[in-house]
Enzyme design. Sequence first.
Site, short mmCIF file in Angstrom:
data_model
loop_
_atom_site.label_atom_id
_atom_site.label_comp_id
_atom_site.label_asym_id
_atom_site.label_seq_id
_atom_site.Cartn_x
_atom_site.Cartn_y
_atom_site.Cartn_z
N ARG A 1 -49.78 19.76 -22.63
CA ARG A 1 -49.10 20.54 -23.66
C ARG A 1 -48.36 21.70 -22.99
O ARG A 1 -48.88 22.79 -22.82
CB ARG A 1 -50.14 21.06 -24.68
CG ARG A 1 -49.59 22.01 -25.71
CD ARG A 1 -48.78 21.33 -26.79
NE ARG A 1 -49.54 20.33 -27.52
CZ ARG A 1 -48.94 19.33 -28.19
NH1 ARG A 1 -47.63 19.21 -28.20
NH2 ARG A 1 -49.69 18.44 -28.83
N HIS B 1 -38.93 16.84 -22.62
CA HIS B 1 -39.52 17.69 -23.67
C HIS B 1 -39.85 19.08 -23.11
O HIS B 1 -41.01 19.45 -22.96
CB HIS B 1 -40.78 16.99 -24.19
CG HIS B 1 -41.30 17.49 -25.49
ND1 HIS B 1 -41.62 18.82 -25.71
CD2 HIS B 1 -41.54 16.84 -26.66
CE1 HIS B 1 -42.06 18.93 -26.96
NE2 HIS B 1 -42.02 17.75 -27.55
N GLU C 1 -35.06 20.19 -26.00
CA GLU C 1 -35.39 18.91 -25.37
C GLU C 1 -34.16 18.03 -25.27
O GLU C 1 -33.61 17.61 -26.27
CB GLU C 1 -36.48 18.22 -26.20
CG GLU C 1 -37.61 19.18 -26.59
CD GLU C 1 -38.47 18.66 -27.75
OE1 GLU C 1 -38.44 17.46 -28.05
OE2 GLU C 1 -39.18 19.48 -28.37
#
Length: 314
Positions: free
Chosen positions: A73, A182, A288
């Site tokens: 993450r 991302h 992204e």
Amino acid sequence: MVRSNKPSAIGLGESIPQPTVDIKDNILNASLPTGESIVVHLYGATVTSWKTNGQEQLFLSQKAHLDGFKPIRGGIPLVFPVFGPPPQNHATSSLPQHGFARNSNWEFLGKSSSESAENPGEIAVKLDFGLSHTMLSEEFRKAWPYEFGLVYSVTLTRSALETALEVRNEGQQNFEFQVLMHTYLNIEDISNIRIQGLESKTYVDKTSNASSHTEESPAVAVTGETDRVYQGLDPATPIVVSSDEKPIFSVTRESLTDVVVWNPWIEKAKGMADFGPDEAYKNMICVEAGSVAAWQTLEAGDSWVGGQSIKSRL
Ligand SMILES: O=P(O)(O)OC[C@H]1O[C@H](O)[C@H](O)[C@@H](O)[C@@H]1O
């Protein structure tokens, strides 16, 4: 960026200081003689840190799993071959959200350094990572049984971080894919952030039933949960992120015509077990670069390349 093909100065008796690259416990650390550095995990080939002037430029959740338990993450997870939840009745239907690239173990293919053609003496380092169908878990190979090869190149220059993905179809069958870098950008305060380069572009708002809109703002502010897929952008036009009206990031792309802007905001941030602390949504904005609004078809034997270049604290 144009660079000369000069061989590394090492061994030539020249005195240009060279980048350092270390690998330990499946984590690579690379730094330039001028101090810029990156960290890349072989798990997902995820870039988890990029420092310039001693400042961290990428956001990494304090609760991110760095042990291969689940996708990391933060940093730059790679989305391939499907973006978001896979559609039904598609070749990717049995894959997890965002595919398998971010949760597979990649191999390190090697490093190379080069000197900037524009600024002689300025050195860049490129790290190459590979993932192919034979390296996937059995589960992923069954879910997406195509013969593919990915080469992901992460290049650190004095002024930018560049990431490029080459997708090769090494089999006999055509396949379709989507791809996205991302990128979690590290920011001080979301309330001061504006994003430029999106005006008049069409976007799909994933927070409201995938409704379609046209961006009216020349400088987009993020004031609540935001999950938008901007489509059909000119990759050469930079997306500029400013803080207090000062540009802090500029992202240009190659062959990636879509840009997702994501911030989970208060409730979603609290709901993600690997996101922390809760208030950290204020310190991140995902910009992204991808090709996700449609599918790229890759014919047997063909290859495709796309990438982004991020400049920071401009
Ligand atoms: O939680 P993840 O699977 O990492 O996805 C995180 C986010 O990725 C993208 O930005 C999508 O547009 C979002 O809809 C999604 O929530």
